[in-house]
Enzyme design. Structure first.
Site, PDB file in Angstrom:
ATOM      1  N   SER A  53     -31.383  38.598 -35.025  1.00 17.14           N
ATOM      2  CA  SER A  53     -31.106  39.919 -35.601  1.00 17.14           C
ATOM      3  C   SER A  53     -32.065  41.028 -35.176  1.00 17.14           C
ATOM      4  O   SER A  53     -31.858  42.186 -35.521  1.00 17.14           O
ATOM      5  CB  SER A  53     -31.092  39.831 -37.135  1.00 17.14           C
ATOM      6  OG  SER A  53     -32.365  39.463 -37.625  1.00 17.14           O
TER       7      SER A  53
ATOM      8  N   LYS B 122     -33.437  43.006 -46.042  1.00 10.95           N
ATOM      9  CA  LYS B 122     -34.066  43.678 -44.907  1.00 10.95           C
ATOM     10  C   LYS B 122     -34.318  45.155 -45.199  1.00 10.95           C
ATOM     11  O   LYS B 122     -35.337  45.717 -44.794  1.00 10.95           O
ATOM     12  CB  LYS B 122     -33.205  43.500 -43.653  1.00 10.95           C
ATOM     13  CG  LYS B 122     -33.244  42.068 -43.140  1.00 10.95           C
ATOM     14  CD  LYS B 122     -32.319  41.828 -41.957  1.00 10.95           C
ATOM     15  CE  LYS B 122     -32.446  40.389 -41.479  1.00 10.95           C
ATOM     16  NZ  LYS B 122     -31.533  40.060 -40.381  1.00 10.95           N
TER      17      LYS B 122
END
EC number: 3.4.21.53
Length: 348
Positions: free
Chosen positions: A242, A287
């Site tokens: 990611s 996140k």
């Protein structure tokens, strides 16, 4: 003893028993929480995250933070019930079934190894995407990282084998090989053209039906790129794909004059492919929390994660939609100069 005292004694005993039970009872869940952030144009342990040699580089400023998700639990270290309950009460974390992170068909060690390979692939894809954006040519190849014991590829393909064709058709990326194998009916054979050391071989491998009914041979592959200069990425103990977008932006920032961030604190996430396309990721809520805690005011968000992100965006964090590396660069240019449109996430 009075009835009131007896009631309190029994209630206390029950609370204590439940507490002890909660502390020792293991449950098949994993707690996901905001992980550390790393500035891709900064340093980790006094070493640059991105080091480029053999090509001119330029000064940078601000931050281009990659973000991570930390997890607690797993098949070999299950969490207790109290930990799960605390997670369910904390809006900044997520508690998910263990099988979501560690499928029953793979061990925890296998999942962690796959995350390591995905990180390595992500770094190479990021380099390729940055060079594609800058129109700098490079070569490609795909090699075998490992084979799964008991699966058809085991004993037929070896670590380091470079795959050049599948079924007689040339291939140059991991996705192309995977799609070529999936196109074969499970149980039929597929022929790989490989380079093993100095030798060129055709290796025929049976196929089997894998997870989700997809055709597999049981191997892990990694893209190998032949770049015209060296780009080294150092992020320590971080896995998964990611961070691709943020690696690409860090490389671009160092390879081009001017400062991409304009001194701002930018964070973001998203997978990347060699063409520069940005893909969705997991753990977007955690996140974003990690990014905001680290001081970010702008968060580059994969388009496919926008709707989910809008539901949990922390105060003070501006979501900028990114469908590609090129679009992300244009958005940062617009933020820095005040000219042009900045694509925003929407709830729909």
């Amino acid at each position: 003893m009075s009835r009131r005292a007896l009631t309190l004694l029994v209630a206390g005993f029950l609370v204590l028993s439940l507490g002890v039970m909660g502390a020792v009872m293991k449950v098949p869940y994993v707690v996901l929480s905001p992980g550390p952030t790393e500035n891709t144009i900064g340093e980790v342990d006094k070493k640059p995250v991105i080091t480029i040699t053999g090509r001119q580089t330029y000064p940078t400023s601000g931050r281009l933070n990659l973000v991570t998700v930390a997890y607690q639990g797993g098949p070999s270290s299950q969490i207790d019930l109290l930990t799960a309950l605390r997670g369910w009460l904390d809006p900044t974390v997520a508690v998910v079934p263990e099988s979501t992170i560690f499928p029953e068909t793979r061990s925890q060690q296998q999942v962690e190894e796959e995350n390591t390979v995905e990180m390595a692939n992500s770094q190479d894809y990021a380099k390729a995407a940055a060079l594609t954006e800058l129109k700098i040519p490079y070569g490609t190849a795909v090699s075998v990282v490992s084979t799964e014991k008991g699966k058809p590829a085991d004993g037929r393909l070896r670590k380091g084998d470079e795959i050049t064709a599948v079924g007689g058709k040339p291939v140059s990326d991991v996705e192309g090989i995977s799609e070529a194998v999936k196109a074969v009916e499970p149980g039929r054979e597929v022929t790989f053209a490989i380079t093993r050391g100095q030798e060129k071989l055709d290796v025929t491998v049976p196929t089997v039906r894998g997870a989700g009914g997809k055709t597999v041979v049981g191997m892990v592959m990694q893209a190998k790129y032949k770049f015209p200069f060296d780009v080294e990425i150092n992020v320590g103990d971080v896995g998964g794909p990611s961070a691709g977008l943020m690696f690409s932006l860090g490389i671009l920032d160092k390879l081009t004059p001017g400062e991409l961030t304009g001194g701002k604190d930018i964070a973001g996430t998203g997978t990347i492919d060699p063409s520069g396309a940005v893909g969705p990721i997991g753990g977007i809520a955690q996140k974003m929390v990690g990014a905001r805690k680290a001081g970010a005011t702008v968060f580059l968000t994969p388009a496919d994660n926008c709707a989910e992100a809008m539901k949990a965006v922390p105060d003070g964090l501006r979501l900028v939609k990114a469908t590609s590396l090129h679009e992300a660069v244009q958005a940062l240019d617009a933020l820095r100069t005040g000219k042009g449109q900045v694509p925003a996430c929407s709830a729909g």
